[in-house]
Scaffold this active site. Structure first.
Site, PDB file in Angstrom:
ATOM      1  CB  SER A   1      -0.892   0.005   1.250  1.00 58.12           C
ATOM      2  OG  SER A   1      -0.086   0.100   2.422  1.00 58.12           O
ATOM      3  CE  LYS A   2      -2.160   6.612  -2.582  1.00 59.07           C
ATOM      4  NZ  LYS A   2      -2.977   7.834  -2.554  1.00 59.07           N
ATOM      5  NE  ARG A   3       0.061  -0.012   6.134  1.00 59.06           N
ATOM      6  CZ  ARG A   3       0.693  -1.027   6.689  1.00 59.06           C
ATOM      7  NH1 ARG A   3       1.881  -0.855   7.247  1.00 59.06           N
ATOM      8  NH2 ARG A   3       0.153  -2.242   6.715  1.00 59.06           N
ATOM      9  CG  HIS A   4       3.819  -1.475   2.684  1.00 62.05           C
ATOM     10  ND1 HIS A   4       2.483  -1.800   2.556  1.00 62.05           N
ATOM     11  CD2 HIS A   4       4.232  -1.999   3.864  1.00 62.05           C
ATOM     12  CE1 HIS A   4       2.109  -2.496   3.626  1.00 62.05           C
ATOM     13  NE2 HIS A   4       3.138  -2.623   4.421  1.00 62.05           N
ATOM     14  N   GLY A   5       5.280   2.251   0.217  1.00 54.11           N
ATOM     15  CA  GLY A   5       6.005   2.790  -0.930  1.00 54.11           C
ATOM     16  C   GLY A   5       5.301   2.557  -2.247  1.00 54.11           C
TER      17      GLY A   5
END
Length: 465
Positions: free
Chosen positions: A238-242
């Site tokens: 997801s976005k929090r992982h990149g």
């Protein structure tokens, strides 16, 4: 001839997962001297945007994933989908379904209440009822009721699904727009795609698509479903992982060749090779070397890889990439008497991970930075003032070359009975505003005599006494 394709939906940016799929499809085509096609699947009318399409094209261009044909757009091919749907209706492989949305919702609710898998029950499959006048029908495939679909996935191996698990999927919606499963099949057929390489979230679609092709008496492509990418914590990326836009990595100062190298290693390998060129990737790439298990996205590994590419990158190119970052930071890199940005880049590039960090590290070459009060308190001491004043006098006349500057700093320290850092550190803070930089003599050589003396004079007032 081998023909692959990348077929994104323009409902958002080109993200890491999509970019890796595109890369694998591109590399396979290039490896075998084939063709790589870019197709924009824009039939989601509510969410597809021109902005997203452009973001995809920009991402592909930045990564250097050139295509031989395209971009081709599904919404420009509506007449072709209608033609094939009519063919399937004529041959008895498809039928009109007049169920309203409310009927379908009620049907699924009843099935859930009975503990059954929600699915279309085929009520219009062989119906002789008079069609309602107020419903625009959809066209559904007459999926076989018996038997099974078996195909050999080039990554996962043999996969078999019973036809009884599949319902009669919609081919054309009431508004005449094809569904994903219908559009993709006709496109791949018309474009002579030989190898469908895509994410394994499409595995469940493949038996349905094979049944459409069989109904058309058409040849089947080979399928290769690439396992998904997970975050370092094992959760879906997801976005929090990149999992941000590919272009965000450009904004953050990554080099495209580093991202391509990293994406290639994300679930694929060639021995223990970690760093390799685009040409080597093409030479080595094979679907059999793709891992069957999900890959894990590691931002630190990507950053390390980018650092390796920065170290060997051309200084002129890096200078051009750094300019926009420096401009935002209020730096004029083209002004009279400012250091040569290419030389600054060469000095700093081994110390940073991204172009953004490179530009940040270069700021003090183009505008003075005020030292933090803690640094002034630590280094601007009465003990340091006398050798610094002596050094200021000597620097006014010394040959402006790094070795001579270094000898001068040493001479001032020796003359006043202190170790060299007792002079070099206050000097560094005076001139750069920071406590950590490359060798100060090299920094001063690039900065120039006039600017060095100006900055020293500006900071001398902060020394005691």
């Amino acid at each position: 001839m081998i023909r692959t394709r990348f077929a994104p939906s323009p409902t958002g940016y080109l993200h890491i997962g999509g970019a890796r799929t595109a890369l694998f499809s591109w590399a396979y085509a290039r490896r075998h001297g084939g063709k790589f096609v870019l197709r924009i699947e824009d039939t989601d009318l509510e969410r597809s945007t021109a902005q997203s399409t452009q973001a995809i094209l920009d991402g592909m261009a930045w990564l250097g994933l050139d295509y031989d044909e395209g971009p081709l757009y599904q919404m420009q091919r509506l007449a072709r989908y209608h033609e094939v749907a009519e063919q399937l209706l004529r041959t008895g492989h498809a039928y009109y379904c007049y169920c309203s949305r409310e009927e379908l919702d009620a049907m699924r609710e009843q099935q859930r209440a009975a503990g059954l898998k929600p699915r279309y029950d085929g009520r219009w499959r062989d119906s002789r009822e008079t069609p309602p006048a107020d419903v625009k029908p959809v066209v559904r495939l007459k999926n076989p009721l018996e038997g099974e679909v078996t195909f050999k996935d080039l990554i996962k191996g043999e996969i078999t699904v019973a036809n009884s698990e599949l319902d009669d999927l919609v081919l054309l919606r009431g508004d005449g727009v094809p569904t994903y499963n219908f559009g993709v099949v006709i496109d791949d057929l018309d474009m002579n795609i030989t190898h469908v390489i895509r994410g394994d979230d499409h595995v469940n679609n493949t038996p349905r698509q094979i049944n459409i092709l069989k109904a058309l008496g058409a040849p089947l492509p080979q399928y290769a479903h690439v396992p998904m990418i997970l975050g370092a914590d094992g959760e879906r990326l997801s976005k929090r992982h990149g999992a941000v836009s590919v272009m965000q990595y450009r904004e953050d100062g990554y080099l495209p060749e580093a991202l391509v190298n990293y994406l290639a290693r994300l679930g694929w390998s060639h021995g223990d090779e970690e760093i390799f060129s685009r040409e080597q990737l093409v030479e080595w790439f094979d679907l059999s070397s793709i891992n069957r298990s999900p890959a894990r996205f590691n931002p630190e590994k990507l950053q390390w890889l980018n650092q390796q590419y920065l170290k060997t990158a051309d200084n002129e190119r890096l200078a051009e990439l750094a300019k926009p970052f420096l401009s935002v930071d209020g730096c004029d890199v083209a002004g009279e008497g400012v250091p040569d940005l290419r030389k600054v880049v060469n000095l700093l590039k081994e110390r940073v991970n991204t172009v953004a960090e490179l530009a940040d590290a270069a700021v003090y070459f183009f505008r003075p930075l005020e030292p933090a009060e803690e640094l002034r308190a630590q280094y601007f001491t009465a003990e340091a003032k006398v050798p610094i004043l002596d050094l200021r006098t000597k620097l006014a006349t010394v040959e402006w070359e790094s070795h001579a500057i270094n000898d001068t700093i040493k001479a001032s320290a020796t003359a006043h009975g202190v170790k060299m850092p007792k002079v070099a550190m206050p000097l560094r803070v005076m001139v750069t505003g920071e406590a950590q930089t490359p060798a100060i003599n090299v920094v001063l050589e690039l900065l120039g005599r006039e600017e060095t003396l100006r900055r020293m004079d500006r900071q001398l007032e902060y020394f005691p006494g």
